[in-house]
Design a protein around this motif. Structure first.
Motif, PDB file in Angstrom:
ATOM      1  N   ASN A   1       2.193   1.807  -3.421  1.00  0.00           N
ATOM      2  CA  ASN A   1       1.163   2.446  -4.258  1.00  0.00           C
ATOM      3  C   ASN A   1       1.122   3.956  -4.008  1.00  0.00           C
ATOM      4  O   ASN A   1       0.956   4.747  -4.944  1.00  0.00           O
ATOM      5  CB  ASN A   1      -0.219   1.849  -3.964  1.00  0.00           C
ATOM      6  CG  ASN A   1      -0.381   0.441  -4.511  1.00  0.00           C
ATOM      7  OD1 ASN A   1       0.396   0.003  -5.353  1.00  0.00           O
ATOM      8  ND2 ASN A   1      -1.382  -0.263  -4.024  1.00  0.00           N
TER       9      ASN A   1
ATOM     10  N   ALA B   1      -9.503   1.571  -5.646  1.00  0.00           N
ATOM     11  CA  ALA B   1      -9.351   0.137  -5.386  1.00  0.00           C
ATOM     12  C   ALA B   1     -10.701  -0.589  -5.434  1.00  0.00           C
ATOM     13  O   ALA B   1     -10.822  -1.671  -6.023  1.00  0.00           O
ATOM     14  CB  ALA B   1      -8.681  -0.066  -4.034  1.00  0.00           C
TER      15      ALA B   1
ATOM     16  N   ALA C   1       0.842  -1.204   0.000  1.00  0.00           N
ATOM     17  CA  ALA C   1       0.000   0.000   0.000  1.00  0.00           C
ATOM     18  C   ALA C   1       0.878   1.256   0.000  1.00  0.00           C
ATOM     19  O   ALA C   1       0.580   2.232  -0.709  1.00  0.00           O
ATOM     20  CB  ALA C   1      -0.921  -0.006   1.223  1.00  0.00           C
TER      21      ALA C   1
ATOM     22  N   LYS D   1      -6.406  -2.409  -6.321  1.00  0.00           N
ATOM     23  CA  LYS D   1      -5.449  -1.494  -5.710  1.00  0.00           C
ATOM     24  C   LYS D   1      -5.563  -0.135  -6.399  1.00  0.00           C
ATOM     25  O   LYS D   1      -6.065  -0.031  -7.529  1.00  0.00           O
ATOM     26  CB  LYS D   1      -4.021  -2.023  -5.812  1.00  0.00           C
ATOM     27  CG  LYS D   1      -3.511  -2.210  -7.228  1.00  0.00           C
ATOM     28  CD  LYS D   1      -2.092  -2.744  -7.210  1.00  0.00           C
ATOM     29  CE  LYS D   1      -1.559  -2.896  -8.641  1.00  0.00           C
ATOM     30  NZ  LYS D   1      -0.151  -3.385  -8.640  1.00  0.00           N
TER      31      LYS D   1
ATOM     32  N   LEU E   1      -5.026  -0.996  -1.115  1.00  0.00           N
ATOM     33  CA  LEU E   1      -5.254  -2.263  -1.816  1.00  0.00           C
ATOM     34  C   LEU E   1      -6.250  -3.088  -1.018  1.00  0.00           C
ATOM     35  O   LEU E   1      -6.425  -2.891   0.189  1.00  0.00           O
ATOM     36  CB  LEU E   1      -3.945  -3.029  -2.054  1.00  0.00           C
ATOM     37  CG  LEU E   1      -3.124  -3.468  -0.846  1.00  0.00           C
ATOM     38  CD1 LEU E   1      -3.595  -4.821  -0.331  1.00  0.00           C
ATOM     39  CD2 LEU E   1      -1.655  -3.566  -1.227  1.00  0.00           C
TER      40      LEU E   1
ATOM     41  N   ILE F   1      -5.163 -10.291  -4.309  1.00  0.00           N
ATOM     42  CA  ILE F   1      -5.385  -8.849  -4.383  1.00  0.00           C
ATOM     43  C   ILE F   1      -6.570  -8.600  -5.316  1.00  0.00           C
ATOM     44  O   ILE F   1      -6.505  -8.882  -6.516  1.00  0.00           O
ATOM     45  CB  ILE F   1      -4.133  -8.105  -4.903  1.00  0.00           C
ATOM     46  CG1 ILE F   1      -2.918  -8.413  -4.025  1.00  0.00           C
ATOM     47  CG2 ILE F   1      -4.396  -6.600  -4.945  1.00  0.00           C
ATOM     48  CD1 ILE F   1      -3.071  -7.989  -2.596  1.00  0.00           C
TER      49      ILE F   1
END
Length: 302
Positions: A13, A54, A10, A41, A31, A38
């Protein structure tokens, strides 16, 4: 998949975000994980938040009921969004997400802690990132965190050193400003006049149709240059201003009682009732100026 690894993803990101205004728009990554996979995200855009990004990627929404969102910043609340239904806490609630893990609380005082409590109110599990990862997020958003500690005020109208013809508006003038952080009950307006007196104003900042724009009124009783201050008050500062307002209220009532006696305006003004100025060389303890602007109050020609 280990929780720490998901938290670090995260944060990664968040590092991929681009912000044109780091004081106002933070770098946020999020995410969504379910059973080791996953589902979605995202990172923060200009108008779209990371959690919204997300959630939009999840094709099978039923999986969200057992999913966890990892987000580097506390999800926003309806009170700070022009479209409350698009706040991240509302979207997470509607998606019936099981759990949210938050990096840091939002330093924006309009959100700080409220997003966490709102999620818990919906029955959503909430946890926080460990301290070392939270510190990475704070450093990543250093400008945003520092900016949110103040109101981030910028005056829009009038401009600095503007000439105000208040004799046309019964002494009142409306000011407009933009605030990064929503002003709370600890924010007041006051000004200094040419004689060096301080005059707390009776009104507070009020929000306009634009959620970041606020207006307030100032009442002028003299001409010349005035410095208008927007201040944030501690408990002591709030007490001082509230005491001043009580004094004003008592003085105004006394003036009303004295008017039938027929005293002259000069004599009434000598009594210093109504709205007395405060003789101070600087702001008293407990009041911190967030922004100020100088304007000139003009005398009526002729």
């Amino acid at each position: 998949m280990a929780e720490r690894y998901l938290m670090e993803m995260a944060i990664k990101n968040a590092r991929e975000c681009e912000s044109k205004d780091p004081d106002r728009i933070p770098l946020v990554g999020a995410l969504i994980e379910h059973d080791g996979a996953i589902l979605g995200k995202g990172c923060r855009g200009e108008d779209i938040h990371a959690e919204m990004n997300a959630l939009s990627q999840v094709s099978d929404k039923t999986r969200l009921q057992d999913a966890t969102i990892y987000t580097t910043l506390e999800p926003c609340t309806p009170g700070v969004r022009s479209k409350p239904e698009e706040s991240c806490t509302s979207l997470i609630r509607d998606a019936r997400v099981k759990k949210v893990v938050i990096g840091i609380l939002d330093p924006n005082q309009g959100v700080c802690g409220k997003g966490l409590l709102e999620l818990q109110r919906y029955g959503i599990e909430v946890e926080l990132f460990p301290q070392d990862l939270a510190q990475k997020i704070r450093l990543l958003n250093d400008r945003f965190v520092r900016a949110q500690q103040t109101l981030g005020v910028r005056f829009l109208d009038p401009e600095p050193n503007a000439q105000l013809h208040t004799y046309r508006t019964s002494g009142k003038w409306i000011f407009t400003c933009k605030c990064i952080t929503p002003p709370g009950p600890d924010v007041f307006v006051l000004f200094t006049n040419p004689s060096g007196q301080w005059w707390p104003q009776p009104t507070r900042l009020r929000q306009t149709a634009d959620s970041n724009n606020y207006q307030f009124d100032c009442w002028f009783g003299s001409t010349g240059f005035h410095t208008i201050h927007i201040v944030r008050a501690t408990e002591l500062g709030s007490g001082l201003i509230n005491y001043y307002r009580k004094v004003v209220d008592m003085g105004t009532k006394q003036l009303e009682k004295l008017k039938p006696i027929g005293l002259s305006e000069d004599r009434l003004s000598q009594l210093r009732l109504g709205y007395p100025g405060i003789e101070l060389t600087r702001l008293p303890r407990g009041l911190d100026s967030q922004a100020n602007i100088v304007v000139e109050v003009m005398a009526k020609a002729g």
